[in-house]
Design a protein around this motif. Structure first.
Motif, PDB file in Angstrom:
ATOM      1  N   ALA A  17       0.929  -1.199  -0.191  1.00  0.00           N
ATOM      2  CA  ALA A  17      -0.007   0.084   0.018  1.00  0.00           C
ATOM      3  C   ALA A  17       0.814   1.062   0.075  1.00  0.00           C
ATOM      4  N   SER A  18       0.686   2.198  -0.606  1.00  0.00           N
ATOM      5  CA  SER A  18       1.446   3.510  -0.936  1.00  0.00           C
ATOM      6  C   SER A  18       0.327   4.772  -0.832  1.00  0.00           C
ATOM      7  N   ALA A  19       0.951   5.835  -0.002  1.00  0.00           N
ATOM      8  CA  ALA A  19       0.256   6.941  -0.395  1.00  0.00           C
ATOM      9  C   ALA A  19       1.096   8.002  -0.847  1.00  0.00           C
ATOM     10  N   ALA A  20       2.151   7.581  -1.535  1.00  0.00           N
ATOM     11  CA  ALA A  20       3.107   8.320  -2.069  1.00  0.00           C
ATOM     12  C   ALA A  20       2.363   9.546  -2.937  1.00  0.00           C
ATOM     13  N   GLY A  21       1.591   9.214  -3.851  1.00  0.00           N
ATOM     14  CA  GLY A  21       1.042  10.234  -4.792  1.00  0.00           C
ATOM     15  C   GLY A  21       1.981  10.296  -5.837  1.00  0.00           C
ATOM     16  N   TYR A  22       2.695   9.397  -6.566  1.00  0.00           N
ATOM     17  CA  TYR A  22       3.563   9.538  -7.478  1.00  0.00           C
ATOM     18  C   TYR A  22       3.339   8.355  -8.304  1.00  0.00           C
ATOM     19  N   ALA A  23       4.024   8.445  -9.443  1.00  0.00           N
ATOM     20  CA  ALA A  23       4.151   6.986 -10.348  1.00  0.00           C
ATOM     21  C   ALA A  23       5.710   6.949 -10.873  1.00  0.00           C
ATOM     22  N   ILE A  24       5.882   5.880 -11.483  1.00  0.00           N
ATOM     23  CA  ILE A  24       7.145   5.512 -11.978  1.00  0.00           C
ATOM     24  C   ILE A  24       7.075   5.613 -13.570  1.00  0.00           C
ATOM     25  N   SER A  25       7.922   5.661 -14.312  1.00  0.00           N
ATOM     26  CA  SER A  25       7.932   5.525 -15.703  1.00  0.00           C
ATOM     27  C   SER A  25       9.175   4.883 -16.293  1.00  0.00           C
ATOM     28  N   VAL A  26       9.272   3.438 -16.330  1.00  0.00           N
ATOM     29  CA  VAL A  26      10.410   2.550 -16.662  1.00  0.00           C
ATOM     30  C   VAL A  26      10.606   2.678 -18.097  1.00  0.00           C
ATOM     31  N   GLU A  27      11.618   3.425 -18.407  1.00  0.00           N
ATOM     32  CA  GLU A  27      11.886   3.587 -20.173  1.00  0.00           C
ATOM     33  C   GLU A  27      12.523   2.214 -20.676  1.00  0.00           C
ATOM     34  N   ALA A  28      12.702   2.465 -22.112  1.00  0.00           N
ATOM     35  CA  ALA A  28      13.259   1.330 -22.601  1.00  0.00           C
ATOM     36  C   ALA A  28      14.775   1.070 -22.163  1.00  0.00           C
TER      37      ALA A  28
ATOM     38  N   PRO B 215       1.237  12.096 -16.986  1.00  0.00           N
ATOM     39  CA  PRO B 215       0.379  13.180 -16.776  1.00  0.00           C
ATOM     40  C   PRO B 215       1.114  14.835 -16.602  1.00  0.00           C
ATOM     41  N   ASP B 216       0.390  15.771 -16.818  1.00  0.00           N
ATOM     42  CA  ASP B 216       0.935  17.102 -16.578  1.00  0.00           C
ATOM     43  C   ASP B 216       1.268  17.254 -15.162  1.00  0.00           C
ATOM     44  N   THR B 217       0.561  16.729 -14.255  1.00  0.00           N
ATOM     45  CA  THR B 217       0.776  17.227 -12.785  1.00  0.00           C
ATOM     46  C   THR B 217       1.019  16.100 -12.046  1.00  0.00           C
ATOM     47  N   LEU B 218       1.058  15.042 -12.619  1.00  0.00           N
ATOM     48  CA  LEU B 218       1.539  14.130 -11.440  1.00  0.00           C
ATOM     49  C   LEU B 218       3.105  13.749 -11.228  1.00  0.00           C
ATOM     50  N   PRO B 219       3.172  13.788 -10.094  1.00  0.00           N
ATOM     51  CA  PRO B 219       4.701  13.640  -9.797  1.00  0.00           C
ATOM     52  C   PRO B 219       5.282  12.116 -10.332  1.00  0.00           C
ATOM     53  N   VAL B 220       6.245  12.022 -11.119  1.00  0.00           N
ATOM     54  CA  VAL B 220       6.655  10.793 -11.577  1.00  0.00           C
ATOM     55  C   VAL B 220       8.400  10.636 -11.292  1.00  0.00           C
ATOM     56  N   TRP B 221       8.743   9.328 -11.245  1.00  0.00           N
ATOM     57  CA  TRP B 221      10.211   8.944 -11.227  1.00  0.00           C
ATOM     58  C   TRP B 221      10.467   8.247 -12.551  1.00  0.00           C
ATOM     59  N   ARG B 222      11.123   8.943 -13.422  1.00  0.00           N
ATOM     60  CA  ARG B 222      11.470   8.358 -14.870  1.00  0.00           C
ATOM     61  C   ARG B 222      12.922   7.587 -14.658  1.00  0.00           C
ATOM     62  N   VAL B 223      12.808   6.130 -14.788  1.00  0.00           N
ATOM     63  CA  VAL B 223      13.684   5.431 -14.739  1.00  0.00           C
ATOM     64  C   VAL B 223      14.418   4.720 -16.145  1.00  0.00           C
ATOM     65  N   LEU B 224      15.728   5.233 -16.128  1.00  0.00           N
ATOM     66  CA  LEU B 224      16.404   5.003 -17.365  1.00  0.00           C
ATOM     67  C   LEU B 224      17.443   4.047 -17.062  1.00  0.00           C
ATOM     68  N   VAL B 225      17.499   3.048 -17.622  1.00  0.00           N
ATOM     69  CA  VAL B 225      18.737   1.776 -17.350  1.00  0.00           C
ATOM     70  C   VAL B 225      19.227   1.494 -18.559  1.00  0.00           C
ATOM     71  N   ARG B 226      20.916   1.305 -18.526  1.00  0.00           N
ATOM     72  CA  ARG B 226      21.757   0.893 -19.467  1.00  0.00           C
ATOM     73  C   ARG B 226      22.276  -0.126 -18.830  1.00  0.00           C
ATOM     74  N   VAL B 227      22.192  -1.471 -19.456  1.00  0.00           N
ATOM     75  CA  VAL B 227      23.142  -2.549 -19.087  1.00  0.00           C
ATOM     76  C   VAL B 227      24.366  -2.488 -19.574  1.00  0.00           C
ATOM     77  N   GLN B 228      25.332  -2.694 -18.824  1.00  0.00           N
ATOM     78  CA  GLN B 228      26.773  -2.878 -19.386  1.00  0.00           C
ATOM     79  C   GLN B 228      27.263  -4.123 -19.683  1.00  0.00           C
ATOM     80  N   ARG B 229      26.866  -4.798 -18.551  1.00  0.00           N
ATOM     81  CA  ARG B 229      27.075  -6.592 -18.756  1.00  0.00           C
ATOM     82  C   ARG B 229      26.001  -7.270 -18.169  1.00  0.00           C
ATOM     83  N   PHE B 230      25.669  -8.254 -19.090  1.00  0.00           N
ATOM     84  CA  PHE B 230      24.567  -9.209 -18.809  1.00  0.00           C
ATOM     85  C   PHE B 230      25.202 -10.408 -19.228  1.00  0.00           C
ATOM     86  N   GLU B 231      26.066 -11.123 -18.425  1.00  0.00           N
ATOM     87  CA  GLU B 231      26.918 -12.309 -18.489  1.00  0.00           C
ATOM     88  C   GLU B 231      25.942 -13.757 -17.900  1.00  0.00           C
TER      89      GLU B 231
END
Length: 220
Positions: A50-61, A122-138
């Motif tokens: 349960a979260s009352a954070a009032g925000y969302a995330i956006s996990v990018e490509a 959305p225009d007013t919703l607080p969001v954390w944009r998450v951008l990941v670059r994998v250096q090694r996937f072994e």
């Protein structure tokens, strides 16, 4: 005898690869299942909180090294510079999508928030944009699944909060078998999600983790 050791390693990799024409294809996913062989899966994501954070995330490509960005699971030979795509062991979806979807699911569950990457921010919703670059996937068969990645957490609609940039590495020991190897990669992504979720939750770059080696973090 020592000179023959690399040859034995390479031969073992060829035996793992087999002949795609004579073997049925097997498909694997990084999305964790809730149960595995009657027991909770090692990498199963926790139940949503349960979260009352009032925000969302956006996990990018997710960006991925070209040598592993292919339909086949790619095995690394630790005794040489050789890598080997396994013709009969395939990802269920393109690997960047598999990683993106697994991280999205894990972060959404840990934080109890929605991922709005598919619908737009959305225009007013607080969001954390998450951008990941994998250096090694072994994928080291019968040894470990290793994930080395950099990530950027960018606050959107959150005033003057700074972005966070980090790099970390996590390795998970694995048993023989492709299912065990993929489960190791699931656990590695779960370890990474633990760190990212805590950074978003706390707003701090330095978080305690016994499973992820943070190589460096900064605000920007």
């Amino acid at each position: 005898m020592n000179r023959l050791k690399p040859l034995f390693c390479v031969a073992a990799l060829f035996l793992l690869a087999g002949c795609a024409a004579n073997k049925p294809s097997h498909y694997y996913t990084l999305m964790p299942s809730s149960l595995s062989a009657g027991q909770p899966a090692a990498a199963a994501a926790p139940k949503p909180q349960a979260s009352a954070a009032g925000y969302a995330i956006s996990v990018e490509a997710v960006a991925l090294p070209e040598q592993v960005d292919r339909p086949q699971i790619v095995i690394t030979d630790p005794a040489s510079t050789q890598v080997m795509p396994l013709g009969d062991s395939l990802w269920a979806a393109p690997l960047p999508h598999e990683i993106q979807n697994a991280l999205s699911d894990a972060l959404s569950r840990r934080l109890g928030v929605l991922d709005v990457a598919a619908t737009g921010i959305p225009d007013t919703l607080p969001v954390w944009r998450v951008l990941v670059r994998v250096q090694r996937f072994e994928s080291l068969y019968n040894q470990q699944a290793l994930l080395d990645a950099t990530w950027r957490l960018t606050p959107v609609n959150q005033g003057s909060k700074p972005s966070m940039i980090c790099r970390g590495e996590t390795g998970v020991p694995v048993q023989p078998g492709m299912s065990a190897l993929v489960a190791g990669h699931q656990q590695a992504l779960s370890n990474l999600a633990d760190v990212i979720a805590e950074q978003i939750r706390s707003g701090q770059t330095q978080v305690a983790s016994q499973k992820v080696n943070l190589k460096g973090c900064t605000f920007s």
